[in-house]
Design a protein around this motif. Structure first.
Motif, PDB file in Angstrom:
ATOM      1  N   MET A   1     -26.848  -9.685  54.595  1.00  0.00           N
ATOM      2  CA  MET A   1     -25.578 -10.196  54.101  1.00  0.00           C
ATOM      3  C   MET A   1     -24.400  -9.299  54.470  1.00  0.00           C
ATOM      4  O   MET A   1     -23.251  -9.640  54.192  1.00  0.00           O
ATOM      5  N   VAL A   2     -24.659  -8.184  55.107  1.00  0.00           N
ATOM      6  CA  VAL A   2     -23.577  -7.266  55.478  1.00  0.00           C
ATOM      7  C   VAL A   2     -22.914  -7.703  56.776  1.00  0.00           C
ATOM      8  O   VAL A   2     -21.682  -7.789  56.869  1.00  0.00           O
ATOM      9  N   THR A   3     -23.710  -7.978  57.793  1.00  0.00           N
ATOM     10  CA  THR A   3     -23.171  -8.186  59.140  1.00  0.00           C
ATOM     11  C   THR A   3     -22.158  -9.326  59.266  1.00  0.00           C
ATOM     12  O   THR A   3     -21.206  -9.181  60.029  1.00  0.00           O
ATOM     13  N   PRO A   4     -22.284 -10.434  58.557  1.00  0.00           N
ATOM     14  CA  PRO A   4     -21.284 -11.495  58.744  1.00  0.00           C
ATOM     15  C   PRO A   4     -19.875 -11.087  58.322  1.00  0.00           C
ATOM     16  O   PRO A   4     -18.890 -11.629  58.823  1.00  0.00           O
ATOM     17  N   PHE A   5     -19.786 -10.124  57.414  1.00  0.00           N
ATOM     18  CA  PHE A   5     -18.497  -9.751  56.846  1.00  0.00           C
ATOM     19  C   PHE A   5     -17.907  -8.473  57.432  1.00  0.00           C
ATOM     20  O   PHE A   5     -16.704  -8.261  57.351  1.00  0.00           O
TER      21      PHE A   5
ATOM     22  N   ALA B   1     -14.800 -20.896  44.200  1.00  0.00           N
ATOM     23  CA  ALA B   1     -16.254 -20.963  44.384  1.00  0.00           C
ATOM     24  C   ALA B   1     -16.788 -22.343  44.006  1.00  0.00           C
ATOM     25  O   ALA B   1     -17.625 -22.913  44.720  1.00  0.00           O
ATOM     26  N   LEU B   2     -16.325 -22.880  42.900  1.00  0.00           N
ATOM     27  CA  LEU B   2     -16.757 -24.217  42.485  1.00  0.00           C
ATOM     28  C   LEU B   2     -16.363 -25.272  43.514  1.00  0.00           C
ATOM     29  O   LEU B   2     -17.164 -26.148  43.857  1.00  0.00           O
ATOM     30  N   ALA B   3     -15.141 -25.179  44.020  1.00  0.00           N
ATOM     31  CA  ALA B   3     -14.678 -26.136  45.032  1.00  0.00           C
ATOM     32  C   ALA B   3     -15.514 -26.024  46.309  1.00  0.00           C
ATOM     33  O   ALA B   3     -15.890 -27.040  46.905  1.00  0.00           O
ATOM     34  N   SER B   4     -15.824 -24.796  46.708  1.00  0.00           N
ATOM     35  CA  SER B   4     -16.606 -24.621  47.933  1.00  0.00           C
ATOM     36  C   SER B   4     -18.030 -25.145  47.752  1.00  0.00           C
ATOM     37  O   SER B   4     -18.598 -25.739  48.674  1.00  0.00           O
ATOM     38  N   LYS B   5     -18.597 -24.958  46.576  1.00  0.00           N
ATOM     39  CA  LYS B   5     -19.939 -25.478  46.310  1.00  0.00           C
ATOM     40  C   LYS B   5     -19.931 -27.007  46.374  1.00  0.00           C
ATOM     41  O   LYS B   5     -20.860 -27.615  46.938  1.00  0.00           O
ATOM     42  N   GLU B   6     -18.894 -27.617  45.828  1.00  0.00           N
ATOM     43  CA  GLU B   6     -18.771 -29.077  45.889  1.00  0.00           C
ATOM     44  C   GLU B   6     -18.662 -29.551  47.338  1.00  0.00           C
ATOM     45  O   GLU B   6     -19.251 -30.569  47.715  1.00  0.00           O
ATOM     46  N   GLN B   7     -17.924 -28.800  48.156  1.00  0.00           N
ATOM     47  CA  GLN B   7     -17.786 -29.163  49.567  1.00  0.00           C
ATOM     48  C   GLN B   7     -19.131 -29.092  50.286  1.00  0.00           C
ATOM     49  O   GLN B   7     -19.463 -29.971  51.083  1.00  0.00           O
ATOM     50  N   VAL B   8     -19.899 -28.043  50.008  1.00  0.00           N
ATOM     51  CA  VAL B   8     -21.216 -27.912  50.632  1.00  0.00           C
ATOM     52  C   VAL B   8     -22.111 -29.070  50.192  1.00  0.00           C
ATOM     53  O   VAL B   8     -22.798 -29.679  51.012  1.00  0.00           O
ATOM     54  N   ALA B   9     -22.080 -29.399  48.910  1.00  0.00           N
ATOM     55  CA  ALA B   9     -22.908 -30.494  48.395  1.00  0.00           C
ATOM     56  C   ALA B   9     -22.524 -31.831  49.028  1.00  0.00           C
ATOM     57  O   ALA B   9     -23.390 -32.660  49.312  1.00  0.00           O
ATOM     58  N   ALA B  10     -21.240 -32.021  49.254  1.00  0.00           N
ATOM     59  CA  ALA B  10     -20.754 -33.286  49.807  1.00  0.00           C
ATOM     60  C   ALA B  10     -20.860 -33.348  51.330  1.00  0.00           C
ATOM     61  O   ALA B  10     -20.643 -34.412  51.918  1.00  0.00           O
ATOM     62  N   SER B  11     -21.202 -32.249  51.958  1.00  0.00           N
ATOM     63  CA  SER B  11     -21.187 -32.168  53.425  1.00  0.00           C
ATOM     64  C   SER B  11     -22.281 -32.991  54.089  1.00  0.00           C
ATOM     65  O   SER B  11     -22.181 -33.294  55.283  1.00  0.00           O
TER      66      SER B  11
ATOM     67  N   LEU C   1     -15.793 -17.193  51.311  1.00  0.00           N
ATOM     68  CA  LEU C   1     -16.720 -18.265  50.932  1.00  0.00           C
ATOM     69  C   LEU C   1     -17.170 -19.057  52.160  1.00  0.00           C
ATOM     70  O   LEU C   1     -18.341 -19.412  52.268  1.00  0.00           O
ATOM     71  N   GLU C   2     -16.252 -19.319  53.083  1.00  0.00           N
ATOM     72  CA  GLU C   2     -16.609 -20.039  54.305  1.00  0.00           C
ATOM     73  C   GLU C   2     -17.635 -19.261  55.125  1.00  0.00           C
ATOM     74  O   GLU C   2     -18.459 -19.859  55.812  1.00  0.00           O
ATOM     75  N   LEU C   3     -17.587 -17.942  55.071  1.00  0.00           N
ATOM     76  CA  LEU C   3     -18.581 -17.114  55.760  1.00  0.00           C
ATOM     77  C   LEU C   3     -19.883 -17.019  54.977  1.00  0.00           C
ATOM     78  O   LEU C   3     -20.958 -16.918  55.567  1.00  0.00           O
TER      79      LEU C   3
END
Length: 172
Positions: A14-18, A108-118, A70-72
């Motif tokens: 989880m380190v390298t992406p950031f 975070a909640l909005a991003s989780k909803e986006q992932v669920a709806a994707s 969050l996008e990463l």
């Protein structure tokens, strides 16, 4: 500066992406969410402390907003696996977003909803969104592990199945 805390299975991965993003001023591997005070890796790996392996990121939100973090974050994990990540099994390897303020919670909640709806996943998104609590820094040998032990890190990552999953579900 603000902090963001993400659990995504093995904290080494989880380190390298950031790490080389603009506005990121530090990434620490550690433990969060459990009941054991000052836990050690030996305690964490038993899966009985309630802690997650996580990374805590210090960032400048004017340069790299939380939403970009969050996008990463999401494309690094299998958000449908409640029992760990890839080859790493157990509660210490669950996924979670630990929010540090109300704005992070909303994002975070909005991003989780986006992932669920994707439509990327047919199973439920089980990644938890939890208030941040005390974060315990992991032992020094875990910090920047991919730089200190690149051969072992590469072998472990290849064996984990993480990268094929990411490619299949998230693309490049």
């Amino acid at each position: 500066m603000e902090q963001a805390t993400f659990a995504g299975g093995c904290f080494w991965c989880m380190v390298t992406p950031f790490e080389e993003q603009p506005g990121i001023h530090g990434i620490v591997s550690g433990y969060i969410g459990g009941t054991t005070v000052n836990p050690t890796y030996e305690q964490i790996k038993t899966g009985t402390t309630g802690h997650y392996e996580a990374v805590q990121i210090t960032f400048d939100p004017t340069i790299f907003p939380y939403e970009k973090l969050l996008e990463l974050y999401w494309p690094q994990i299998d958000p449908t696996d409640a029992d760990g990540q890839f080859q790493d099994r157990g509660p210490q390897y669950r996924t979670a977003i630990f929010y540090h303020n109300e704005e992070q919670l909303v994002a975070a909640l909005a991003s989780k909803e986006q992932v669920a709806a994707s439509g990327r996943f047919t199973d439920e998104i089980v990644t938890e969104i939890i208030p941040a609590v005390t974060f315990y820094e992991a032992e020094e040998y875990h910090q920047d592990y991919h730089h200190k032990n690149p051969k072992h890190y590469k072998e472990d990552r290849e064996q984990s199945g993480r990268d094929p999953f990411i490619a299949e579900h998230w693309g490049k």
